[in-house]
Design a protein around this motif. Structure first.
Motif, PDB file in Angstrom:
ATOM      1  N   ALA A 294       0.837  -1.210   0.000  1.00 27.71           N
ATOM      2  CA  ALA A 294       0.000   0.000   0.000  1.00 27.71           C
ATOM      3  C   ALA A 294       0.869   1.256   0.000  1.00 27.71           C
ATOM      4  N   VAL A 295       1.951   1.236   0.802  1.00 27.31           N
ATOM      5  CA  VAL A 295       2.864   2.387   0.833  1.00 27.31           C
ATOM      6  C   VAL A 295       3.560   2.548  -0.514  1.00 27.31           C
ATOM      7  N   VAL A 296       3.965   1.432  -1.106  1.00 28.20           N
ATOM      8  CA  VAL A 296       4.614   1.499  -2.424  1.00 28.20           C
ATOM      9  C   VAL A 296       3.652   2.078  -3.458  1.00 28.20           C
ATOM     10  N   ALA A 297       2.394   1.623  -3.435  1.00 30.35           N
ATOM     11  CA  ALA A 297       1.395   2.123  -4.389  1.00 30.35           C
ATOM     12  C   ALA A 297       1.172   3.625  -4.211  1.00 30.35           C
ATOM     13  N   LEU A 298       1.074   4.064  -2.947  1.00 31.11           N
ATOM     14  CA  LEU A 298       0.879   5.501  -2.686  1.00 31.11           C
ATOM     15  C   LEU A 298       2.079   6.307  -3.170  1.00 31.11           C
ATOM     16  N   PHE A 299       3.292   5.788  -2.897  1.00 29.74           N
ATOM     17  CA  PHE A 299       4.507   6.492  -3.304  1.00 29.74           C
ATOM     18  C   PHE A 299       4.572   6.609  -4.820  1.00 29.74           C
ATOM     19  N   VAL A 300       4.295   5.513  -5.522  1.00 26.32           N
ATOM     20  CA  VAL A 300       4.359   5.522  -6.987  1.00 26.32           C
ATOM     21  C   VAL A 300       3.333   6.492  -7.561  1.00 26.32           C
ATOM     22  N   PHE A 301       2.133   6.483  -7.012  1.00 24.33           N
ATOM     23  CA  PHE A 301       1.081   7.370  -7.514  1.00 24.33           C
ATOM     24  C   PHE A 301       1.467   8.832  -7.323  1.00 24.33           C
ATOM     25  N   LEU A 302       1.921   9.175  -6.102  1.00 27.51           N
ATOM     26  CA  LEU A 302       2.261  10.576  -5.826  1.00 27.51           C
ATOM     27  C   LEU A 302       3.498  11.015  -6.598  1.00 27.51           C
TER      28      LEU A 302
END
Length: 313
Positions: free
Chosen positions: A17-25
């Protein structure tokens, strides 16, 4: 054990979830308008507006994230802007060369680095030890692309021993496959061998100073048996750990190596997507590589109990 595996699997969920948020932002908050970059220099205002609507860039950032996560949870990594193909299809088309290159690199590196590091520890302070340490420093210092071009110039162009570039599937025959994968494997293996050999040397030296090793020597066991059965076996856990950590280096090296040797794998796909600003592909591949890295390290955590029965979960 099952409880531990279940807990570790559940622990990967917040990490992803943190990786997904980081990639999106990272992609959404980077300077510049993605729609303008994708549309090109000669695009009209209508073209840019159409692309912004297609990408959902007119929506607020939180709404964009929720929409993206909802689609992602259905197994859809998105659709390429330029090829109009699903990212999962592009990954399936390119995964074989990358998988083969990674497997040959890991196998070759382990077969070379572990004996090299063990011998260096056994002969600590000798010329062999100094050679291994010098190789380790050089392996970390030389960039992958420089080493790749040097090997191409010497082995392929001057000695004419191996093909310069390209990839052949194992389905085309093992001979052409190994001929084309040999140079990329050697290029990518150097930094991996340097890392594993250095850790193997340090771990085995530490084990060789333990009391049970001195006891084995006092009982008259030969040095080879002591090195393999007592030293190397008990140093396996840190060696396996560093192999798992080195997977990150491997993923980074794949992008460069596939570009140097013109291998149509995921590394080339990443580079092409970055140059074209194809954001769905970039997001999908980063998530895919992150998932692979997490799964491999999970398997390594589980393998500890097999290498050292004293470890219990």
């Amino acid at each position: 054990m099952l409880r531990y595996i279940l807990m570790r699997v559940l622990a990967t969920v917040p990490v992803m979830a943190v990786v997904a948020l980081f990639v999106f932002l990272m992609l959404r908050l980077s300077p510049g308008d993605p729609a303008s970059v994708i549309a090109g220099d000669y695009a009209t205002a209508e073209d840019i507006a159409r692309i912004r609507e297609q990408l959902g860039l007119n929506d607020p950032i939180p709404q964009q994230f929720l929409t993206w996560i909802g689609v992602l949870l259905q197994g859809d990594l998105g659709t390429s802007i330029f090829t109009n193909l699903p990212v999962t299809t592009l990954i399936a088309q390119r995964i074989e060369p990358t998988l083969m290159l990674s497997l040959t690199t890991i196998v070759f590196s382990v077969l070379v680095a572990v004996p090299l590091g063990a011998v260096a520890a056994w002969k600590s302070g000798s010329l062999i030890d100094r050679f291994v340490m010098l190789f380790s420093v050089a392996g970390f210092s030389v960039p992958v692309f420089v080493l790749g071009y040097v090997l191409i110039y010497v082995i392929s162009m001057k000695l004419n021993l191996l093909p310069v570039q390209g990839y052949r599937s194992p389905a085309d025959g093992l001979g052409p496959f190994f001929a084309h994968i040999a140079l990329p494997t050697m290029t990518l293996s150097v930094i991996f061998i340097a890392l594993i050999a250095r850790m193997t040397r340090a771990s085995v030296i530490e084990v060789l100073q333990e009391d049970y090793v001195r006891t084995a020597r006092a009982k008259g066991q030969n040095e080879f048996t002591i090195l393999i059965r007592h030293a190397l076996a008990n140093a396996a856990v840190p060696i396996v750990t560093v192999i798992g950590i080195g997977i990150a280096l491997l993923i980074g090296g794949v992008v460069v190596t596939e570009s140097v040797y013109n291998i149509p794998g995921l590394g080339r796909l990443v580079l092409d997507a970055v140059l074209a600003r194809d954001y769905p592909i970039i997001q999908g591949l980063i998530l895919f590589f992150s998932f692979v890295y997490i799964v491999i390290n999970l398997l390594i955590d589980i393998s500890y109990s097999f290498f050292d029965p004293r470890i219990r979960y």
